[in-house]
Design a protein around this motif. Structure first.
Motif, PDB file in Angstrom:
ATOM      1  N   GLU A 134       0.940  -1.151   0.011  1.00 37.21           N
ATOM      2  CA  GLU A 134       0.081  -0.012  -0.004  1.00 37.21           C
ATOM      3  C   GLU A 134       0.618   1.240   0.030  1.00 37.21           C
ATOM      4  N   ALA A 135      -0.059   2.421  -0.148  1.00 38.60           N
ATOM      5  CA  ALA A 135       0.695   3.734  -0.047  1.00 38.60           C
ATOM      6  C   ALA A 135       2.169   4.055  -0.837  1.00 38.60           C
ATOM      7  N   GLY A 136       1.883   3.142  -2.163  1.00 35.11           N
ATOM      8  CA  GLY A 136       3.052   3.746  -3.026  1.00 35.11           C
ATOM      9  C   GLY A 136       3.984   2.669  -3.065  1.00 35.11           C
ATOM     10  N   ILE A 137       4.072   1.617  -2.573  1.00 38.36           N
ATOM     11  CA  ILE A 137       5.058   0.235  -2.795  1.00 38.36           C
ATOM     12  C   ILE A 137       4.633  -0.212  -4.172  1.00 38.36           C
ATOM     13  N   VAL A 138       5.444  -0.010  -5.178  1.00 30.20           N
ATOM     14  CA  VAL A 138       4.911  -0.688  -6.214  1.00 30.20           C
ATOM     15  C   VAL A 138       5.459  -2.027  -6.460  1.00 30.20           C
ATOM     16  N   ASN A 139       4.552  -3.006  -6.901  1.00 35.88           N
ATOM     17  CA  ASN A 139       4.911  -4.331  -6.783  1.00 35.88           C
ATOM     18  C   ASN A 139       5.550  -4.750  -8.310  1.00 35.88           C
ATOM     19  N   HIS A 140       6.021  -6.108  -8.207  1.00 36.57           N
ATOM     20  CA  HIS A 140       6.913  -6.162  -9.321  1.00 36.57           C
ATOM     21  C   HIS A 140       6.385  -6.088 -10.744  1.00 36.57           C
ATOM     22  N   LYS A 141       5.026  -6.316 -10.883  1.00 38.22           N
ATOM     23  CA  LYS A 141       4.541  -6.539 -11.989  1.00 38.22           C
ATOM     24  C   LYS A 141       4.163  -5.007 -12.515  1.00 38.22           C
ATOM     25  N   ASP A 142       4.360  -3.954 -11.612  1.00 46.67           N
ATOM     26  CA  ASP A 142       3.915  -2.714 -12.044  1.00 46.67           C
ATOM     27  C   ASP A 142       5.003  -1.744 -11.651  1.00 46.67           C
ATOM     28  N   LYS A 143       6.178  -2.276 -12.192  1.00 42.68           N
ATOM     29  CA  LYS A 143       7.312  -1.109 -11.961  1.00 42.68           C
ATOM     30  C   LYS A 143       7.334  -0.071 -13.112  1.00 42.68           C
ATOM     31  N   VAL A 144       7.757   1.042 -12.666  1.00 46.82           N
ATOM     32  CA  VAL A 144       7.740   2.345 -13.422  1.00 46.82           C
ATOM     33  C   VAL A 144       9.125   2.664 -13.567  1.00 46.82           C
ATOM     34  N   TYR A 145       9.811   2.927 -14.853  1.00 43.92           N
ATOM     35  CA  TYR A 145      10.960   3.466 -15.027  1.00 43.92           C
ATOM     36  C   TYR A 145      10.938   5.056 -14.934  1.00 43.92           C
ATOM     37  N   LEU A 146      12.104   5.351 -14.138  1.00 38.68           N
ATOM     38  CA  LEU A 146      12.364   6.825 -13.765  1.00 38.68           C
ATOM     39  C   LEU A 146      12.144   7.736 -14.792  1.00 38.68           C
ATOM     40  N   LEU A 147      12.770   7.416 -16.107  1.00 40.01           N
ATOM     41  CA  LEU A 147      12.674   8.469 -17.223  1.00 40.01           C
ATOM     42  C   LEU A 147      11.071   8.666 -17.628  1.00 40.01           C
ATOM     43  N   ASP A 148      10.167   7.237 -17.687  1.00 39.97           N
ATOM     44  CA  ASP A 148       8.915   7.482 -17.956  1.00 39.97           C
ATOM     45  C   ASP A 148       8.253   8.418 -16.971  1.00 39.97           C
ATOM     46  N   TRP A 149       8.562   8.360 -15.435  1.00 35.65           N
ATOM     47  CA  TRP A 149       7.973   8.904 -14.709  1.00 35.65           C
ATOM     48  C   TRP A 149       8.147  10.557 -14.704  1.00 35.65           C
ATOM     49  N   MET A 150       9.337  10.733 -15.243  1.00 39.26           N
ATOM     50  CA  MET A 150      10.122  12.128 -15.309  1.00 39.26           C
ATOM     51  C   MET A 150       9.164  12.941 -16.665  1.00 39.26           C
ATOM     52  N   GLN A 151       8.878  11.977 -17.536  1.00 38.73           N
ATOM     53  CA  GLN A 151       7.956  12.413 -18.636  1.00 38.73           C
ATOM     54  C   GLN A 151       6.600  12.766 -18.102  1.00 38.73           C
ATOM     55  N   TYR A 183       5.584  13.544 -15.232  1.00 36.24           N
ATOM     56  CA  TYR A 183       5.778  14.659 -14.305  1.00 36.24           C
ATOM     57  C   TYR A 183       5.865  15.760 -15.538  1.00 36.24           C
ATOM     58  N   LYS A 184       6.652  15.860 -16.315  1.00 43.46           N
ATOM     59  CA  LYS A 184       6.548  17.011 -17.305  1.00 43.46           C
ATOM     60  C   LYS A 184       5.181  17.487 -17.982  1.00 43.46           C
ATOM     61  N   ILE A 235      13.045  20.742 -16.727  1.00 45.07           N
ATOM     62  CA  ILE A 235      12.451  19.277 -16.401  1.00 45.07           C
ATOM     63  C   ILE A 235      13.291  18.439 -17.449  1.00 45.07           C
ATOM     64  N   LYS A 236      13.230  18.849 -18.511  1.00 46.79           N
ATOM     65  CA  LYS A 236      13.900  17.990 -19.745  1.00 46.79           C
ATOM     66  C   LYS A 236      15.468  18.078 -19.516  1.00 46.79           C
ATOM     67  N   SER A 237      15.956  19.068 -19.004  1.00 53.05           N
ATOM     68  CA  SER A 237      17.410  18.889 -18.649  1.00 53.05           C
ATOM     69  C   SER A 237      17.726  17.893 -17.661  1.00 53.05           C
ATOM     70  N   VAL A 238      16.801  17.739 -17.044  1.00 48.87           N
ATOM     71  CA  VAL A 238      17.035  16.915 -15.542  1.00 48.87           C
ATOM     72  C   VAL A 238      16.730  15.334 -16.072  1.00 48.87           C
ATOM     73  N   GLY A 285      10.847  17.903  -6.546  1.00 50.34           N
ATOM     74  CA  GLY A 285       9.611  18.129  -6.878  1.00 50.34           C
ATOM     75  C   GLY A 285       8.775  16.721  -7.626  1.00 50.34           C
ATOM     76  N   ALA A 286       9.790  16.114  -8.451  1.00 51.47           N
ATOM     77  CA  ALA A 286       9.232  14.893  -9.053  1.00 51.47           C
ATOM     78  C   ALA A 286       8.893  13.970  -8.208  1.00 51.47           C
ATOM     79  N   LEU A 287       9.955  13.718  -7.285  1.00 52.83           N
ATOM     80  CA  LEU A 287       9.776  12.574  -6.225  1.00 52.83           C
ATOM     81  C   LEU A 287       8.644  12.925  -5.304  1.00 52.83           C
ATOM     82  N   ASN A 288       8.443  14.125  -4.837  1.00 52.34           N
ATOM     83  CA  ASN A 288       7.286  14.461  -4.029  1.00 52.34           C
ATOM     84  C   ASN A 288       5.936  14.055  -4.932  1.00 52.34           C
ATOM     85  N   ALA A 289       5.970  14.296  -6.267  1.00 50.60           N
ATOM     86  CA  ALA A 289       4.862  13.946  -6.833  1.00 50.60           C
ATOM     87  C   ALA A 289       4.518  12.536  -6.887  1.00 50.60           C
ATOM     88  N   ALA A 290       5.622  11.738  -6.939  1.00 51.16           N
ATOM     89  CA  ALA A 290       5.612  10.378  -6.957  1.00 51.16           C
ATOM     90  C   ALA A 290       5.109   9.566  -5.731  1.00 51.16           C
TER      91      ALA A 290
END
Length: 376
Positions: free
Chosen positions: A81-98, A100-101, A115-118, A172-177
């Protein structure tokens, strides 16, 4: 008689620990061990020295609250719960940054290019297939170190202010995550303040009242540019907002001229009263329609004003933006309060205006120290 085998003690995935501080109190934190990695969550709760009954009772209450948080974290860790992503639902960091942008763009937020530079930095630092759930305090510390020691976009280190901006964006991106329940917590919150990049003290060039008088008295080849600069000195608008200003944005309210503008940089709408000095430098409207611009300026404004400043005897750093700084410092020098100046500048926080207060305090210090040594 057969020996009774002792039951195996199950190791807790999260333990409540303490760290002794210099004042004798103890900071409470959680020691979290998950998937072969150890992280820490500092609870910002403290046990005080038990010098009397009240202190003991306070510590008991604090421990009960800390243990409740610990129990909740164990449930979250084991149940997903509360944000622990199970192994079948992993999110790539770069996908999350996209993601977030795109969310920031939909909300019409500034800083999209940063954000693009980060995202480019994170791709270089961690690769394309680094998953969001693997981010821990070590990763975040490494990200900061990478910007400091290895990231060289143009063959040279990035400025400290840029490094601070890139830290703020990733934070900020991690807070949004966390809010989106993609991760349990933001590891940056576990870092000491000393480990995080700091915004360097801003050095802001501004004109004194005497220098503004000198500029007024000095002719300029392009009088429209001169008027626009002096208008900014008396209202504080940025060049971008002056270029967008239309006659329909200016109105009279109970005898007081005002302008209504949504500031391009912050998107904040402001209703700015215009002083007689500001009105003095506005061009005549003539037969212009409400949708026409008040100021018609060339694109080379900063190049045009430098010879003018030199002719007025000003040798300090001089750009159009110094007019906005001049407006702020002039009002504070003349006795306006910080909150009012902040609102006139369209700042979203008084903290953004405090740098001008520091300038004024420095002027006061210099004035007082003029007497030093006169009576030795």
């Amino acid at each position: 008689m057969p020996r009774t085998k002792k039951p195996t003690k199950v190791k807790e995935p999260i333990r409540l620990r303490t760290k002794v501080l210099a004042d004798g109190s103890k900071s409470l934190y959680l020691d979290i061990y998950r998937n072969g990695k150890r992280t820490y969550e500092y609870l910002k709760m403290y046990l005080i020295p038990e010098t009397d009954r009240n202190a003991r009772q306070q510590n008991e209450t604090t421990m009960a609250a800390a243990n409740a948080i610990k129990s909740k974290r164990i449930i979250e860790l084991t149940s997903g719960e509360a944000g622990i992503v199970n192994h079948k639902d992993k999110v790539y960091l770069l996908d999350w940054m996209q993601t977030y942008k795109e969310n920031q763009e939909r909300r019409d937020k500034k800083g999209i290019s940063q954000i693009k530079s980060v995202s480019h930095i994170l791709k270089d630092y961690a690769g394309e297939r680094f998953t969001l759930d693997r981010i821990d305090i070590t990763f975040c510390q490494g990200y900061i170190d990478y910007m400091l020691t290895s990231y060289r976009p143009k063959g040279k280190p990035i400025a400290a202010s840029t490094r601070n901006t890139y830290y703020q964006i990733f934070n900020g991106a991690l807070n949004a995550a966390v809010r989106a329940k993609r991760i349990l917590r933001n590891p940056f919150n576990e870092m000491d303040k000393s480990e995080k990049p700091k915004m360097p003290e801003s050095v802001r060039s501004y004109m004194t009242i005497e220098e503004v008088r000198a500029l007024i008295a000095t002719p300029m080849e392009n009088e429209k540019v001169k008027s626009a600069y002096l208008f900014s000195c008396f209202c504080g608008l940025r060049i971008s907002d002056i270029l967008r200003l239309k006659w329909k944005d200016i109105f009279v309210d109970n005898g007081q001229y005002r302008l209504s503008v949504a500031m391009q940089k912050t998107k904040e709408p402001i209703y700015l009263p215009l002083s007689n000095e500001a009105l003095r430098w506005m061009p005549e409207r003539g037969d212009k329609t409400a949708d026409e611009h008040v100021f018609e300026l060339p694109t080379t404004v900063n190049q045009l004003i430098k010879p003018w400043a030199k002719a007025a005897g000003i040798s300090k750093r001089f750009t159009f933006h110094t007019a906005r700084h001049t407006f702020a410092t002039m009002l504070l020098t003349l006795g306006a309060d910080l909150y009012t100046v902040s609102k006139l500048l369209g700042h979203t926080s008084v903290k953004m205006t405090q740098v001008y207060a520091k300038i004024i305090n420095k002027k006061k210090d210099d004035a007082v120290n003029l007497t030093n040594g006169l009576f030795d």
